[in-house]
Design an enzyme around this catalytic site. Sequence first.
Site, PDB file in Angstrom:
ATOM      1  N   HIS A 198       0.820  -1.210   0.000  1.00 23.71           N
ATOM      2  CA  HIS A 198       0.000   0.000   0.000  1.00 23.71           C
ATOM      3  C   HIS A 198       0.854   1.260   0.000  1.00 23.71           C
ATOM      4  O   HIS A 198       0.432   2.305  -0.486  1.00 23.71           O
ATOM      5  CB  HIS A 198      -0.978  -0.015   1.180  1.00 23.71           C
ATOM      6  CG  HIS A 198      -2.177  -0.870   0.924  1.00 23.71           C
ATOM      7  ND1 HIS A 198      -2.212  -2.196   1.241  1.00 23.71           N
ATOM      8  CD2 HIS A 198      -3.361  -0.600   0.310  1.00 23.71           C
ATOM      9  CE1 HIS A 198      -3.380  -2.704   0.866  1.00 23.71           C
ATOM     10  NE2 HIS A 198      -4.088  -1.760   0.306  1.00 23.71           N
ATOM     11  N   GLU A 443     -11.508 -10.314  -4.241  1.00 27.16           N
ATOM     12  CA  GLU A 443     -10.063 -10.265  -4.039  1.00 27.16           C
ATOM     13  C   GLU A 443      -9.519 -11.497  -3.331  1.00 27.16           C
ATOM     14  O   GLU A 443      -8.322 -11.598  -3.055  1.00 27.16           O
ATOM     15  CB  GLU A 443      -9.690  -9.004  -3.243  1.00 27.16           C
ATOM     16  CG  GLU A 443     -10.468  -8.812  -1.973  1.00 27.16           C
ATOM     17  CD  GLU A 443     -10.288  -7.430  -1.364  1.00 27.16           C
ATOM     18  OE1 GLU A 443      -9.307  -6.755  -1.708  1.00 27.16           O
ATOM     19  OE2 GLU A 443     -11.130  -7.036  -0.537  1.00 27.16           O
ATOM     20  N   ASP A 467      -4.768  -7.836  -4.011  1.00 24.33           N
ATOM     21  CA  ASP A 467      -4.912  -8.923  -3.048  1.00 24.33           C
ATOM     22  C   ASP A 467      -5.225 -10.243  -3.739  1.00 24.33           C
ATOM     23  O   ASP A 467      -4.818 -11.311  -3.261  1.00 24.33           O
ATOM     24  CB  ASP A 467      -6.009  -8.601  -2.028  1.00 24.33           C
ATOM     25  CG  ASP A 467      -5.464  -7.810  -0.843  1.00 24.33           C
ATOM     26  OD1 ASP A 467      -4.256  -7.945  -0.545  1.00 24.33           O
ATOM     27  OD2 ASP A 467      -6.225  -7.061  -0.212  1.00 24.33           O
ATOM     28  N   CYS A 514     -10.346  -2.462  -9.859  1.00 23.87           N
ATOM     29  CA  CYS A 514      -9.851  -1.280  -9.158  1.00 23.87           C
ATOM     30  C   CYS A 514      -8.448  -1.499  -8.607  1.00 23.87           C
ATOM     31  O   CYS A 514      -7.907  -0.644  -7.922  1.00 23.87           O
ATOM     32  CB  CYS A 514     -10.798  -0.875  -8.032  1.00 23.87           C
ATOM     33  SG  CYS A 514     -10.936  -2.096  -6.725  1.00 23.87           S
TER      34      CYS A 514
END
Length: 581
Positions: A198, A443, A467, A514
């Site tokens: 992240h 995910e 993920d 996304c």
Amino acid sequence: MASFTLHGIPVSRGIAIGRAHLLTPAALDVKHYLVPEEQLEAEVKRLQDAIAEVHRGLQALWTDLPRDAPTELGAFIDVHALILSDPLISEAPLDIIRSRHYNAEWALVTQIDELSAQFDEIEDEYLRERKADIQQVAERVLKVLMGTAQLQPAPVTTDAYQPQMIVVAHDISPADMLQFRDRSFIGFVTDVGGQNSHTAIVARSLDIPAVVGMSQASQLIELDDWVIIDGDAGVVIANPSPLVLEQYRARQVSLQKARKKLLKLKKTPAITLDGTPITLLANIELPDDCPGALEQGAAGVGLFRSEFLFMGRAGHAHRIPSEDEQFEQYRKAVVAMKGRPVTIRTLDIGADKPLDQTEHTALNPALGLRAIRYCLAEPQLFLTQLRAILRASAYGKVRLLIPMLAHAFEIDQSLAMIEQAKAQLREAGHKFDDKVDVGAMIEIPAAALALPMFVRRMNFLSIGTNDLIQYTLAIDRVDYEVAHLYNPLHPAILQLIAMTIAAGQKAGIDVAVCGEMAGDVKLTRLLLGMGLREFSMHPAQLLAVKQEILGSDLTRITPQTRKILRCMEPAEIAEAVERLG
């Protein structure tokens, strides 16, 4: 100093050229910003006033000591007062403010770090332990400073002072990364991290070059060294020769020209050569990202990562934003997008996004109590967020996205809590969109393999490729030692994505991607060929992806993609993807 080159993992593209600014873990705990020339003396006075206030506090402690107090207490106060009076504490940070334009907190911590390093080299154990006294004195001053902190000034843009600063650190958490928005930092280099941690994702959202997983960069690069970041190749050059510097500056100018050309596509509809319209959305962390998304022509927000509203808050009582605080931030984003849809993902914390660094208690946080699991375990926190999101839906089109769902009971519990939040809002007299769309993040491989239970219950799906790849390939995306195994073109990944898109089409519900794959122009045609019609990515990547879409013909790409999906050899897949079109 001699020039040297380091190789790491490229996570955000582009060229950055500037001076190195080293950040220790302690330095990351304070605000960082550069002070304009005309405000330097005011910042100096702020630090001087804080030191004076701590002096008065120590004097008051001394005065109020009971007569029967141990002698050591008075001696302790004396030592701290002496340390505070030492020029290395009372004057050196002022010089840092004036010379480097650091804000007061940053200047003080920088000086304390240098002193602490010197104390670590002292052989005498008693003297070496005095480092703790220095740090305690600094903490007193920092507490005063943080109580007087002003709004950080806007970035300096005058020709007289344009610092080009490159952050070099062992690691930077996503919460720390948010400190660097709208500042004069132009690049990031870290010792650890992976392509899709992240931290890397936030670096891309800031749209500045970054390279991670460089092992010892923070030890080898020194303060104020000239540094070049090649965010395309994953290369960092310290102390480059004049010739190398000139070459990279030329490349930098060329890249800037290419970006300016892309801006011409802002108002061009995203339609393929065969006439198929494609929806391009933006991923955001905070409402302040919305103007940038609109500037790049986003048709809406496909992913509002709400966890960044929760991160970086000190202390348990202060780290959870209230319902009204959250509502105001969600409303701000919805209003800023001017009628375009805003997809708000509920709290997704855990793994490399803890609310607090002390929360790393699980052996494997990525497989532990995170995302929807955390929210269902904390129903009051979850209900508070749901009410805030629903209230924002009264101001524009809002979609609610639930992360990390894998089980039918998790879906049902989440939907039940949404209905409970609605009932609470009706009772309180708050307006909201009663028919707000609710979607699921796909995910986890189990979710992709059990899509019927999702499409029966949900209004839309959004594939979180970051993920999905991590869990399917059993790779920790934060661990740079296994980063080479992270492969979005692995045949298993492509099968799971294709299955999800096909299931959505069959059920007549929207499917978006996304994750980071959506913003990778090398994969745009492949995703189009799979049937994807909704991409959500960092605003900085949007126009480049649009350019790829405008040059794509689905009548040619779709049959080629079907052949790729039948292939099981990674090298063959990669070669075929390059030839797509």
